[in-house]
Design an enzyme around this catalytic site. Structure first.
Site, PDB file in Angstrom:
ATOM      1  N   SER A 199       0.848  -1.189   0.000  1.00  0.00           N
ATOM      2  CA  SER A 199       0.000   0.000   0.000  1.00  0.00           C
ATOM      3  C   SER A 199       0.882   1.237   0.000  1.00  0.00           C
ATOM      4  CB  SER A 199      -0.901   0.031   1.236  1.00  0.00           C
ATOM      5  OG  SER A 199      -1.795  -1.061   1.251  1.00  0.00           O
ATOM      6  N   HIS A 213      -2.887   7.235  -4.404  1.00  0.00           N
ATOM      7  CA  HIS A 213      -3.036   6.059  -3.534  1.00  0.00           C
ATOM      8  C   HIS A 213      -2.949   4.805  -4.390  1.00  0.00           C
ATOM      9  CE1 HIS A 213      -5.944   2.866  -2.187  1.00  0.00           C
ATOM     10  NE2 HIS A 213      -5.112   2.884  -1.160  1.00  0.00           N
ATOM     11  N   ARG A 217      -3.032  -6.526  -3.361  1.00  0.00           N
ATOM     12  CA  ARG A 217      -3.013  -7.480  -2.249  1.00  0.00           C
ATOM     13  C   ARG A 217      -3.473  -8.870  -2.694  1.00  0.00           C
ATOM     14  NH1 ARG A 217      -6.865  -3.794  -2.229  1.00  0.00           N
ATOM     15  NH2 ARG A 217      -9.053  -4.457  -2.270  1.00  0.00           N
ATOM     16  N   GLY A 369      -3.247  -8.106  16.773  1.00  0.00           N
ATOM     17  CA  GLY A 369      -1.846  -7.763  16.584  1.00  0.00           C
ATOM     18  C   GLY A 369      -1.633  -6.645  15.588  1.00  0.00           C
ATOM     19  N   ARG A 371      -0.768  -3.319  13.670  1.00  0.00           N
ATOM     20  CA  ARG A 371       0.234  -2.261  13.849  1.00  0.00           C
ATOM     21  C   ARG A 371      -0.412  -0.954  13.387  1.00  0.00           C
ATOM     22  NH1 ARG A 371       5.016   0.303  11.775  1.00  0.00           N
ATOM     23  NH2 ARG A 371       6.685   0.268  13.353  1.00  0.00           N
ATOM     24  N   VAL A 372      -0.919  -0.203  14.341  1.00  0.00           N
ATOM     25  CA  VAL A 372      -1.737   0.965  14.049  1.00  0.00           C
ATOM     26  C   VAL A 372      -0.972   2.001  13.230  1.00  0.00           C
ATOM     27  CG1 VAL A 372      -3.052   2.870  15.067  1.00  0.00           C
ATOM     28  CG2 VAL A 372      -3.146   0.591  16.092  1.00  0.00           C
ATOM     29  N   SER A 374       1.266   1.661  10.979  1.00  0.00           N
ATOM     30  CA  SER A 374       1.320   1.293   9.562  1.00  0.00           C
ATOM     31  C   SER A 374      -0.039   1.440   8.894  1.00  0.00           C
ATOM     32  CB  SER A 374       1.826  -0.152   9.419  1.00  0.00           C
ATOM     33  OG  SER A 374       3.157  -0.259   9.884  1.00  0.00           O
TER      34      SER A 374
END
Length: 411
Positions: A199, A213, A217, A369, A371-372, A374
């Site tokens: 991303s 943007h 994925r 888990g 990762r905020v 990111s």
């Protein structure tokens, strides 16, 4: 029968070695009895030791066939490895090739493209990205590259994430709406899953330069017995300018159309419409930007996995030759304080979409888990909200809003 013969051979070998030992050396117990003949208690101790050693040898000889059978015929069963552990082991044992699982091929590809994109953006800006590598205790990890307060980019983020996890039963049932093959008639309590992608979001400092943007994925599940389950690809790229330059819009969409047409002539019109529909601030009745392409849940119902992976690769590789020429044209254009103010308002609308409507943000924040930092990398460094702001009729700002409320066909 084979294990019994092996055991008998082992007994025979032990007896032979014992006889040879007695022929070559003096029996230690006999020596003890001669030395301590006058001591009855000593003789008793020696006899006890002899009996103990004899019983131990007998037990070993009896058990040896069973030990052999357990080691050869029936090895101990270990707990099954998780999907993350199996993939980690595979990567240690052999390089990733076209014969490798799609999970590993997608991970390798997006990491390679991340390096190429970071290099290209650094060349334009003249500053270096901060690179953070991180791991998830649930499996997987990622590489987050962020540039802030650069010469050209106020904030740019290029992130790769590789996520292993477990889908609970409610999530499986929800996914069945779009993927009937995710499980059989009986829905299990959980399924292992894998998700990997790249991303990026680039917010230039100059309000004349457009935000961009991109996301590509791959998602896959694993059945309870360890066999591959459902899979699908998703992604796309879209442009969000504050001031509209039609040549930029045409170039951006033309590049994406060429990528799509090389694989399927029906892709571009379908994915362009999907983009206009998805990146839409319903509460504002306007699109987030001027579009591009967007798609999700592309699986075997559309075409085979290899064909879709080839499409994904071409789409991601097209970013640098498409966006870099646009940013080079706009990065040094003059602007006023009023135009900078308009940029802040448009960025506020960008934030609204990402936090209110974007499914990717919601999925990331609700993943165990998570990762905020990111996940929220896509948000601009600065943004603004003014109460009841309306652009002046006939202004350049009003022209952009008109396009956002009435999406156009650029190619």
């Amino acid at each position: 029968m084979a294990s019994r013969r092996a055991g008998l051979r082992l007994v025979s070998q032990c007896k032979t070695q014992s006889l040879l030992a007695r022929q070559k050396t003096t029996n230690p117990f006999q020596s003890c009895r001669r030395s301590f003949a006058t001591s009855g208690s000593s003789r008793q101790a020696v006899n006890t030791q002899s009996r103990f050693l004899g019983l131990a040898l007998f037990g070993f000889l009896v058990a040896s066939p069973l030990i052999y059978k357990m080691a050869v015929d029936e090895p101990l069963s270990l707990d099954a490895l998780t999907l993350a552990e199996r993939d980690a082991q595979t990567k240690l044992e052999e390089p990733v090739t076209e014969a490798s699982p799609m999970r590993l091929r997608m991970e390798k590809f997006v990491k390679e493209q991340q390096k190429e994109i970071v290099r290209a953006l650094e060349e334009v800006d003249g500053s270096k990205f901060r690179i953070d590598e991180w791991q998830r205790k649930e499996g997987g990890g990622g590489i987050t590259c962020v540039l802030q307060d650069g010469n050209v980019f106020e904030k740019a983020g290029v992130a790769v994430s590789v996520v292993y996890g477990t889908l609970p039963k409610p999530a499986i049932e929800k996914m069945r709406a779009n993927h009937k093959n995710i499980t059989g008639p009986v829905v299990p309590d959980s399924l292992e899953f894998f998700a990997a992608g790249l991303s990026l979001v680039v917010h230039p400092s100059n309000p004349m330069a457009p935000t961009v943007h991109l996301n590509y994925r791959y998602f896959e599940t694993t059945n309870p017995d360890g066999t591959p389950g459902a899979w699908w690809f998703g992604g796309g790229s879209d442009l969000t300018p504050c001031y509209l330059f039609e040549e930029d819009a045409i170039q951006f969409h033309k590049s994406l159309k060429e990528v799509c047409d090389a694989h399927n002539k029906e892709y571009f019109p379908r994915f362009k419409e999907w983009c206009d529909t998805y990146f839409y601030n319903k509460h504002r009745n306007e699109s987030r930007g001027i579009g591009g392409i967007f798609f999700d849940d592309l699986d075997e119902t559309l075409t085979d996995k290899e064909s879709l992976f080839a499409f994904i690769q071409d789409g991601l590789k097209s970013f640098v030759p498409t966006y870099i020429p646009i940013i080079k044209r706009r990065k040094n254009m003059p602007f006023t304080e009023k135009e900078k103010e308009w940029q802040q308002i448009r960025r506020g609308r960008y934030v609204e979409f990402n936090l209110v409507h974007d499914r990717g943000t919601a999925f990331g924040l609700h993943t165990p888990g998570a990762r905020v930092e990111s996940i929220l990398m896509s948000l601009p460094l600065t943004a603004g909200w003014q109460y009841m702001y309306e652009p002046e009729p006939g202004s350049r700002e009003a022209k952009l809003v008109d396009v956002l409320r009435n999406p156009r066909e650029w190619v």
